[in-house]
Design an enzyme around this catalytic site. Structure first.
Site, PDB file in Angstrom:
ATOM      1  N   ASP A   1      11.816  -5.371   7.196  1.00 33.74           N
ATOM      2  CA  ASP A   1      13.016  -5.067   6.417  1.00 33.74           C
ATOM      3  C   ASP A   1      14.266  -5.198   7.279  1.00 33.74           C
ATOM      4  O   ASP A   1      15.286  -5.749   6.842  1.00 33.74           O
ATOM      5  CB  ASP A   1      12.939  -3.646   5.845  1.00 33.74           C
ATOM      6  CG  ASP A   1      11.770  -3.463   4.901  1.00 33.74           C
ATOM      7  OD1 ASP A   1      11.397  -4.447   4.237  1.00 33.74           O
ATOM      8  OD2 ASP A   1      11.249  -2.340   4.818  1.00 33.74           O
TER       9      ASP A   1
ATOM     10  N   HIS B   1       8.248   5.273   1.501  1.00 36.95           N
ATOM     11  CA  HIS B   1       8.934   4.057   1.946  1.00 36.95           C
ATOM     12  C   HIS B   1       9.161   3.111   0.763  1.00 36.95           C
ATOM     13  O   HIS B   1      10.295   2.655   0.516  1.00 36.95           O
ATOM     14  CB  HIS B   1       8.102   3.370   3.032  1.00 36.95           C
ATOM     15  CG  HIS B   1       8.718   2.129   3.585  1.00 36.95           C
ATOM     16  ND1 HIS B   1       9.294   2.079   4.837  1.00 36.95           N
ATOM     17  CD2 HIS B   1       8.856   0.878   3.070  1.00 36.95           C
ATOM     18  CE1 HIS B   1       9.768   0.869   5.057  1.00 36.95           C
ATOM     19  NE2 HIS B   1       9.498   0.109   4.000  1.00 36.95           N
ATOM     20  N   GLU B   2       8.097   2.824   0.012  1.00 31.91           N
ATOM     21  CA  GLU B   2       8.209   1.898  -1.111  1.00 31.91           C
ATOM     22  C   GLU B   2       9.023   2.496  -2.256  1.00 31.91           C
ATOM     23  O   GLU B   2       9.723   1.768  -2.967  1.00 31.91           O
ATOM     24  CB  GLU B   2       6.816   1.493  -1.603  1.00 31.91           C
ATOM     25  CG  GLU B   2       5.950   0.805  -0.565  1.00 31.91           C
ATOM     26  CD  GLU B   2       6.601  -0.437   0.052  1.00 31.91           C
ATOM     27  OE1 GLU B   2       7.464  -1.044  -0.606  1.00 31.91           O
ATOM     28  OE2 GLU B   2       6.249  -0.773   1.192  1.00 31.91           O
TER      29      GLU B   2
ATOM     30  N   HIS C   1      12.697   1.792  -1.639  1.00 34.48           N
ATOM     31  CA  HIS C   1      13.068   0.439  -2.073  1.00 34.48           C
ATOM     32  C   HIS C   1      13.212   0.376  -3.593  1.00 34.48           C
ATOM     33  O   HIS C   1      14.187  -0.176  -4.120  1.00 34.48           O
ATOM     34  CB  HIS C   1      11.984  -0.560  -1.649  1.00 34.48           C
ATOM     35  CG  HIS C   1      11.949  -0.856  -0.187  1.00 34.48           C
ATOM     36  ND1 HIS C   1      13.053  -1.229   0.540  1.00 34.48           N
ATOM     37  CD2 HIS C   1      10.909  -0.845   0.695  1.00 34.48           C
ATOM     38  CE1 HIS C   1      12.713  -1.434   1.795  1.00 34.48           C
ATOM     39  NE2 HIS C   1      11.422  -1.202   1.918  1.00 34.48           N
TER      40      HIS C   1
END
Length: 281
Positions: free
Chosen positions: A114, A37-38, A41
């Site tokens: 988000d 997930h990170e 980004h």
């Protein structure tokens, strides 16, 4: 007793993100989901021209309930926000959800904040800043007018159902297009996504310099970026790469026709102009 640079960095993250909770027990599955997930980004922060760079990426939980965080650090202060940058901010916000969907063929609740940020920004573009051709240059943002504690119960709307439907359609269009943009970019750099996630699982946290090493390949491959700021489906250079010779104005080239030869002009680090001829087939 002295304050060190590391103390300042910890305080910077604590104020901006929240205190890290290293004592919290997290399963390997959750760590893996958070790492991808990170990483989603972080990749978009480095590839899109008007956002980033990333200050820190971490999969250590924070006191505000986040399983991890990707913290950007703008290179300079700017008085104005542009439509292009706002679209890129939305694209970055959706990068974590995109990475989850691609890797695990499933989605989690981890992207709730988000999605909230992306929706709020897209709605502001349509109702407050006049950045939608369909809605026009009219301010439909009435939230700031209601300041008392029961404003949600007595909320008034200065437009009808037809306009409300059009606003909803435009907000959804922006979100959908940014989501597809994020998915395309991450799919094109899948190897970098895996490397970033692996590093996060190993280190749990790493700063900008370490991240750049793993993103160097992506940075070389993505000197120019796809964009939606012109006609739908068109491809052109971002404003940092494209240079209009003679006027010094950054422009969007027209969509080339079949078999047309086009010339791209670039401003280099030495501030000169180089030409590249491309056969469009």
């Amino acid at each position: 007793m002295y304050i060190t640079q590391e103390d300042i960095r910890r305080a910077f993250v604590k104020v901006g993100i929240g205190a890290e909770k290293k004592s919290r027990v997290i399963s390997d599955k959750e760590k893996r989901i958070t790492a991808y997930h990170e990483s989603g980004h972080a990749i978009l922060f480095h590839l899109l021209p008007d956002v980033g760079p990333v200050y820190t990426v971490s999969i250590i939980p924070t006191g505000n309930g986040a399983a991890g965080y990707t913290m950007p650090l703008p290179e300079k202060d700017e008085m104005f926000n542009t439509k292009g940058k706002m679209l890129q901010d939305i694209t970055v916000s959706l990068g974590g959800r995109v990475a989850e969907e691609i890797i695990f063929d499933d989605i989690t609740t981890g992207a709730s904040q988000d999605i909230k940020q992306a929706t709020s920004l897209a709605k502001a573009m349509v109702t407050k800043f006049g950045m939608s051709k369909e809605v026009g240059l009219i301010n439909y943002d009435n939230d700031s007018d209601e300041v008392f504690i029961g404003r949600d119960l007595a909320h008034t709307r200065g437009y009808g159902e037809a306009v409300a439907g059009k606003i909803d359609e435009e907000v959804k269009r922006i979100i959908d297009e940014c989501y597809e943009e994020a998915k395309t970019i991450i799919n094109e750099h899948m190897d970098v996504l895996h490397k970033c996630a692996s590093l996060l699982l190993e280190k749990e946290k790493f700063p900008e310099k370490s991240l750049k090493v793993y993103l160097q390949k992506a940075l070389r491959k993505n000197r120019c970026c796809r964009s939606r700021y012109g006609k739908k489906g068109s491809m052109f250079m971002n404003k940092q790469a494209l240079f209009c010779d003679g006027t010094g104005v950054y422009v969007i080239p027209p969509e080339p026709v079949e078999n047309q030869k086009i010339i791209l002009r670039f401003r280099t680090a030495k501030d000169d102009v180089q030409e590249v001829k491309v056969d469009h087939k």
